[in-house]
Scaffold this active site. Structure first.
Site, PDB file in Angstrom:
ATOM      1  N   GLY A   1     -14.165   0.523 -45.216  1.00 36.90           N
ATOM      2  CA  GLY A   1     -15.266   1.285 -45.401  1.00 36.90           C
ATOM      3  C   GLY A   1     -15.671   1.572 -46.923  1.00 36.90           C
ATOM      4  O   GLY A   1     -16.751   1.976 -47.168  1.00 36.90           O
TER       5      GLY A   1
ATOM      6  N   GLU B   1     -17.516  -1.089 -48.252  1.00 38.68           N
ATOM      7  CA  GLU B   1     -18.917  -1.167 -47.356  1.00 38.68           C
ATOM      8  C   GLU B   1     -19.560   0.074 -48.073  1.00 38.68           C
ATOM      9  O   GLU B   1     -20.959  -0.292 -48.074  1.00 38.68           O
ATOM     10  CB  GLU B   1     -18.645  -1.184 -45.929  1.00 38.68           C
ATOM     11  CG  GLU B   1     -17.638  -2.010 -45.411  1.00 38.68           C
ATOM     12  CD  GLU B   1     -17.342  -1.704 -43.819  1.00 38.68           C
ATOM     13  OE1 GLU B   1     -16.488  -1.069 -43.730  1.00 38.68           O
ATOM     14  OE2 GLU B   1     -18.087  -2.448 -43.023  1.00 38.68           O
TER      15      GLU B   1
ATOM     16  N   GLU C   1      -9.463  -4.619 -42.550  1.00 38.34           N
ATOM     17  CA  GLU C   1      -9.463  -4.055 -41.137  1.00 38.34           C
ATOM     18  C   GLU C   1      -8.831  -4.963 -40.279  1.00 38.34           C
ATOM     19  O   GLU C   1      -8.272  -4.626 -39.319  1.00 38.34           O
ATOM     20  CB  GLU C   1     -11.047  -3.909 -40.635  1.00 38.34           C
ATOM     21  CG  GLU C   1     -11.754  -3.019 -41.721  1.00 38.34           C
ATOM     22  CD  GLU C   1     -12.548  -3.323 -42.698  1.00 38.34           C
ATOM     23  OE1 GLU C   1     -12.264  -4.262 -43.228  1.00 38.34           O
ATOM     24  OE2 GLU C   1     -13.531  -2.492 -43.064  1.00 38.34           O
TER      25      GLU C   1
END
Ligand code: CAA
Length: 258
Positions: free
Chosen positions: A109, A112, A132
């Site tokens: 994340g 991201e 992930e």
């Protein structure tokens, strides 16, 4: 507004937002994501802010979503809770430019989140990754889509499937980051870029951001038409008259955002 997981400093029309959960390498939990969405929304509305710099610590921009918080969640929890979906949409809805200044880890994340900003400047110790897959899941806030658009299918697929990290030099070669700078210069360089943006006509800045982002949303033909209309519309502004007159008169422009 007071925040517990980040700090906000506003100076010279630039908001510097620092993620601040050092005990977890700035892992993104629901409190941090909520506060970040609030902080950027507030900065977007604040007349004293023209550009936002988002950063973490020297060791980590953000080491991903908070695994402790996520580990016990069920499908129903993450589906009905739309985990981080609302927050990342609020962050990408900000109209002012957001520069991600990345040092250390930008994983999962965190990678991201950096990619959801308008461009990424990174320190020479930066490490990007979508690990992930090692947790039995996949990226959940845009990684499979944004990384693929940044670096192409082959590299994106390898990173998502193997979980390997990309260092700063590779990230620059691949087009993930705009520039790599020595770690000690990351914040000064990011602030300098933000100040440069803050000096421009903010109407043209908003139009440029919208037009570049269109490249990710539409076909070439539609995107070029969108750009052309925005370019033409800017001729209705005083700032266009001022910018071009200043060039011809060999002086600095005085933009008034009109
Ligand atoms: N969530 C929660 N806590 C985290 C974390 C995370 N993503 N990343 C690091 N931490 C915590 C560690 O648990 C540790 O806490 P304790 O001291 O209490 O044990 C602390 O931060 C320091 O981390 P390490 O001791 O592991 O530091 P290191 O230097 O040895 O390793 C690292 C650094 C390689 C970044 C390693 O911490 C790591 O691999 N972190 C997880 C990275 C990851 O898998 N990210 C993806 C998360 S899932 C996701 O992001 C889903 C999505 O797309 C929305």
């Amino acid at each position: 507004m007071a925040f517990q997981t980040l700090t906000v400093e506003i100076d010279d029309y630039v908001a510097l937002i620092r993620l601040n959960r050092p005990e977890a390498l700035n892992a993104l939990n629901s409190q941090l994501m909520g506060e970040l969405a609030d902080a950027v929304t507030e900065a977007d509305r604040n007349e004293k802010v023209r550009c936002i710099v988002l950063t973490g610590s020297e060791k980590a921009f953000a080491a991903g979503a908070d695994i402790k918080e996520m580990s016990e969640k069920s499908f129903v929890d993450v589906y009905t809770g739309n985990i981080f979906g609302e927050e990342i949409d609020r962050i990408t809805a900000v109209r002012k430019p957001i520069i991600a200044a990345v040092a250390g880890y930008a994983l999962g994340g965190g990678c991201e989140l950096a990619m959801a900003c308008d461009f990424i400047l990174c320190a020479d110790n930066a490490k990007f990754g979508q690990p992930e897959i090692n947790l039995g899941v996949i990226a959940g806030i845009g990684g499979t889509q944004r990384l693929t658009r940044f670096v192409g299918k082959s590299k994106s697929m390898e990173m998502h499937l193997t979980g390997r990290f990309m260092d700063a030099a590779e990230a620059e070669r691949a087009g993930l980051v705009s520039r790599v700078v020595p770690a000690a210069k990351l914040i000064p360089e990011a602030l300098a870029a933000a100040k440069k943006i803050a000096e421009k006509s903010q109407i043209a800045v908003a139009a440029a951001k919208e037009a570049v982002n269109r490249a990710y949303e539409t076909t070439l033909r539609e995107g070029v038409l969108f750009e052309r209309r925005s370019f033409q519309a800017l001729f209705a502004t005083e700032d266009q008259k001022e910018g071009m007159a200043a060039f011809l008169e060999k002086r600095e422009p005085q933009f008034r955002d009109r």
